[in-house]
Design an enzyme around this catalytic site. Structure first.
Site, PDB file in Angstrom:
ATOM      1  N   LYS A  80      16.382  50.075  59.694  1.00  0.00           N
ATOM      2  CA  LYS A  80      16.618  49.545  58.339  1.00  0.00           C
ATOM      3  C   LYS A  80      16.825  48.038  58.381  1.00  0.00           C
ATOM      4  O   LYS A  80      16.371  47.308  57.492  1.00  0.00           O
ATOM      5  CB  LYS A  80      17.846  50.237  57.742  1.00  0.00           C
ATOM      6  CG  LYS A  80      17.578  51.700  57.417  1.00  0.00           C
ATOM      7  CD  LYS A  80      18.838  52.482  57.141  1.00  0.00           C
ATOM      8  CE  LYS A  80      19.521  52.914  58.384  1.00  0.00           C
ATOM      9  NZ  LYS A  80      20.323  54.126  58.328  1.00  0.00           N
ATOM     10  N   LYS A  81      17.509  47.561  59.390  1.00  0.00           N
ATOM     11  CA  LYS A  81      17.748  46.116  59.508  1.00  0.00           C
ATOM     12  C   LYS A  81      16.437  45.398  59.793  1.00  0.00           C
ATOM     13  O   LYS A  81      16.156  44.325  59.237  1.00  0.00           O
ATOM     14  CB  LYS A  81      18.764  45.838  60.620  1.00  0.00           C
ATOM     15  CG  LYS A  81      20.130  46.442  60.353  1.00  0.00           C
ATOM     16  CD  LYS A  81      20.788  45.798  59.149  1.00  0.00           C
ATOM     17  CE  LYS A  81      22.102  46.443  58.779  1.00  0.00           C
ATOM     18  NZ  LYS A  81      22.641  45.925  57.508  1.00  0.00           N
ATOM     19  N   THR A  87      30.338  50.579  51.951  1.00  0.00           N
ATOM     20  CA  THR A  87      30.243  49.392  51.091  1.00  0.00           C
ATOM     21  C   THR A  87      29.631  49.733  49.731  1.00  0.00           C
ATOM     22  O   THR A  87      30.077  49.231  48.695  1.00  0.00           O
ATOM     23  CB  THR A  87      29.424  48.311  51.814  1.00  0.00           C
ATOM     24  OG1 THR A  87      30.099  47.997  53.026  1.00  0.00           O
ATOM     25  CG2 THR A  87      29.287  47.060  50.979  1.00  0.00           C
ATOM     26  N   LYS A 115      24.567  41.624  58.711  1.00  0.00           N
ATOM     27  CA  LYS A 115      25.554  42.208  59.616  1.00  0.00           C
ATOM     28  C   LYS A 115      25.489  43.726  59.490  1.00  0.00           C
ATOM     29  O   LYS A 115      25.193  44.246  58.412  1.00  0.00           O
ATOM     30  CB  LYS A 115      26.956  41.739  59.198  1.00  0.00           C
ATOM     31  CG  LYS A 115      28.065  42.311  59.995  1.00  0.00           C
ATOM     32  CD  LYS A 115      29.255  42.887  59.255  1.00  0.00           C
ATOM     33  CE  LYS A 115      29.142  43.616  57.994  1.00  0.00           C
ATOM     34  NZ  LYS A 115      30.263  44.524  57.660  1.00  0.00           N
ATOM     35  N   SER A 157      18.097  54.493  64.212  1.00  0.00           N
ATOM     36  CA  SER A 157      18.376  54.713  62.793  1.00  0.00           C
ATOM     37  C   SER A 157      18.984  53.461  62.166  1.00  0.00           C
ATOM     38  O   SER A 157      18.529  52.969  61.118  1.00  0.00           O
ATOM     39  CB  SER A 157      19.332  55.908  62.655  1.00  0.00           C
ATOM     40  OG  SER A 157      19.807  56.020  61.347  1.00  0.00           O
ATOM     41  N   ARG A 187      18.537  65.541  61.147  1.00  0.00           N
ATOM     42  CA  ARG A 187      19.524  65.475  62.246  1.00  0.00           C
ATOM     43  C   ARG A 187      20.856  66.058  61.803  1.00  0.00           C
ATOM     44  O   ARG A 187      21.502  66.812  62.524  1.00  0.00           O
ATOM     45  CB  ARG A 187      19.750  64.014  62.670  1.00  0.00           C
ATOM     46  CG  ARG A 187      18.642  63.418  63.495  1.00  0.00           C
ATOM     47  CD  ARG A 187      18.800  61.900  63.564  1.00  0.00           C
ATOM     48  NE  ARG A 187      20.043  61.484  64.167  1.00  0.00           N
ATOM     49  CZ  ARG A 187      20.650  60.309  63.918  1.00  0.00           C
ATOM     50  NH1 ARG A 187      20.119  59.451  63.064  1.00  0.00           N
ATOM     51  NH2 ARG A 187      21.771  60.010  64.511  1.00  0.00           N
ATOM     52  N   SER A 242      28.084  47.045  60.422  1.00  0.00           N
ATOM     53  CA  SER A 242      29.363  47.502  60.973  1.00  0.00           C
ATOM     54  C   SER A 242      29.258  48.986  61.289  1.00  0.00           C
ATOM     55  O   SER A 242      28.622  49.739  60.544  1.00  0.00           O
ATOM     56  CB  SER A 242      30.474  47.283  59.950  1.00  0.00           C
ATOM     57  OG  SER A 242      31.593  48.071  60.280  1.00  0.00           O
TER      58      SER A 242
HETATM   59  N1  URA Z   1      24.370  55.021  60.607  1.00  0.00           N
HETATM   60  C1  URA Z   1      23.031  55.156  60.497  1.00  0.00           C
HETATM   61  O1  URA Z   1      22.402  54.481  59.707  1.00  0.00           O
HETATM   62  N2  URA Z   1      22.425  56.050  61.280  1.00  0.00           N
HETATM   63  C2  URA Z   1      23.076  56.823  62.190  1.00  0.00           C
HETATM   64  O2  URA Z   1      22.456  57.603  62.879  1.00  0.00           O
HETATM   65  C3  URA Z   1      24.477  56.666  62.288  1.00  0.00           C
HETATM   66  C4  URA Z   1      25.106  55.735  61.487  1.00  0.00           C
END
Ligand code: URA
Length: 441
Positions: free
Chosen positions: A190-191, A123, A84, A186, A171, A86
């Site tokens: 990662k997911k 988290t 998940k 972004s 950024r 959030s």
């Molecule tokens: N969370 C992220 O991982 N990247 C973003 O750019 C904003 C929130």
């Protein structure tokens, strides 16, 4: 590295042109391996910020960030791998309940989580309140925890989407964070790198969310779902209410304690917290094709609590954390109730301000170098509709946990301003707002 010179790619995006899939994959690799300098990465991010991406460009760039490091595989587990994400809120401890609940429902959950951002809690910061818990394990420990517990709630390891980590820092420093063309790649890179089979998104709206309006939250959810699906990850999103603190606590150790209480005695937990967690579980299990599992039963039977306990031990935390949380979670030296000036009913939360009050207590960061005090925060937060009063025997607005009397005073003033109480004449209990607003698939 890309065949075309970095400056030529940046110029094309600067002038509103389209980049090819191969070029965007190459840019992801070049951001990770230094083929793009800091200046070029910043210029590229700003060009995207100003000119945007087309739908295919957004997917291709997300894949490019994903492929800049390792992409995990979990074939040996032979179960669906789910997670998940959030968009963040105040008191949002859903991950601590959801990961073990999903593990108890027969999935594997490598939950790659983040630290607090802005006024929202993170988290990883909550888990760092547990003594010994390795919130940033290497890949081997992450895999061992998944084998032992079915879930591991941890931070991004160095080799997952390294281009995103570098890009995010640039950024941040160059004023190009707030665009969905960069936020969505972004989050999802990662997911995708975690090797998931299904993903559910909790996109929050309201005074404690980054997206205050439902329309903005819906647009972000639609883009996230479209990009994730376009990159091959079946995904569904729920829009959920963050116009009030979720649960009754905000602050790291306090939220771990509330999560443990919810895992061990769910009937006594805030029903909104349980409802949103169960709804997210049901959606991701459905997308993953898991039938016959009952996430609510996983909670009430204690199966989710058992998975949580196993995860904590696998990652180095105390074996008796669930039995004796107070022995392990440090308490703040100053603990005191905050009462309103007059009796009435809580009408609403200025939720972002409550998140800022936790940061003021030392429970979040003002700069990225700040250390967090895990002990501080707010507990027993009175939700909208709760009668409160000024007397010592009345229900307070909340209980403040602070390092010093002075910080408790400041937090109490902030809480009195942020929890709006309506007088009793006429009684002003607000209409209850459902925690789940809509689904985006
Ligand atoms: N969370 C992220 O991982 N990247 C973003 O750019 C904003 C929130």
């Amino acid at each position: 590295m890309t065949a075309t010179l970095p400056a030529e790619l940046i110029r094309r995006k600067r002038d509103g042109g389209e980049l090819t899939r191969t070029e965007l994959h190459g840019i992801g690799a070049a951001i990770a391996d230094g083929g793009f300098s800091d200046a070029q990465t910043g210029a590229f991010a700003m060009a995207v910020f100003l000119k945007g991406f087309s739908d295919p460009e957004r997917v291709a760039f997300t894949e490019g960030l994903r492929d800049s490091g390792s992409v995990l595989t979990w074939e040996h587990l032979d179960v669906p791998v789910v997670d998940k994400h959030s968009t963040g809120g105040v008191g949002d401890k859903v991950s601590l309940l959801l990961a073990p609940m999903l593990a108890a429902c027969g999935t594997a959950v490598p939950m790659i989580s983040g630290r607090g951002l802005g006024h929202t809690g993170g988290t990883l910061d909550k888990l760092d309140a547990i003594p010994g818990y390795a919130s940033q394990p290497g890949l081997d420990l992450l895999r061992a925890a998944i084998d032992a517990a079915g879930c591991a709630v941890v931070g991004q390891t160095d080799d997952l989407a390294p281009a995103d980590r570098r890009l995010y820092g640039i950024r941040d420093a160059s004023g190009s964070v707030e665009t969905r063309d960069l936020i969505v790649p972004s989050i999802l890179s990662k997911k995708l790198a975690a090797g998931l089979h299904a993903l559910v998104l909790d996109v929050k709206h309201g005074s404690g969310a980054f997206m205050a309006s439902v329309d903005d939250a819906r647009e972000l959810a639609q883009t996230l779902v479209a990009v994730a699906t376009g990159a091959g990850l079946p995904t569904v999103a729920l829009l959920t209410d963050m116009d009030r603190v979720l649960g009754t606590t905000a602050g790291n150790a306090l939220e771990v304690a509330e999560s443990i209480a919810a895992l061990t005695d769910p009937a006594a937990a805030d029903p909104r917290l349980i409802d949103v967690t169960v709804a997210l579980a049901e959606r991701v299990l459905s997308v993953a094709g898991v039938t016959g599992a009952d996430p609510r039963a996983a909670l009430t039977s204690g199966a989710a609590a058992d998975r949580f306990a196993r995860m904590v031990v696998a990652l180095g935390g105390p074996a008796d954390l669930l039995e004796r949380p107070d022995d392990h979670l440090a308490a703040a030296p100053v603990v005191r109730p905050v009462h309103p000036d007059t009796a009435g009913v809580v009408a609403r939360h200025a939720t972002r301000d409550l998140g800022l009050a936790v940061i003021g207590l030392g429970g979040g960061r003002r700069t990225d170098k700040d250390a967090i005090d895990h002990r501080v925060g707010l507990s027993a937060v009175a939700g909208p509709g709760t009668p409160v009063g000024p007397g010592a025997d009345d229900r307070p607005l909340c209980v403040v946990h602070a390092r010093t009397e002075a910080e408790a005073d400041a937090a109490a003033a902030a809480v009195r301003a942020a929890i709006v109480v309506a007088g009793e004449d006429p009684p002003a209990a607000p209409a209850p707002v459902p925690v789940i607003t809509e689904e985006v698939a």
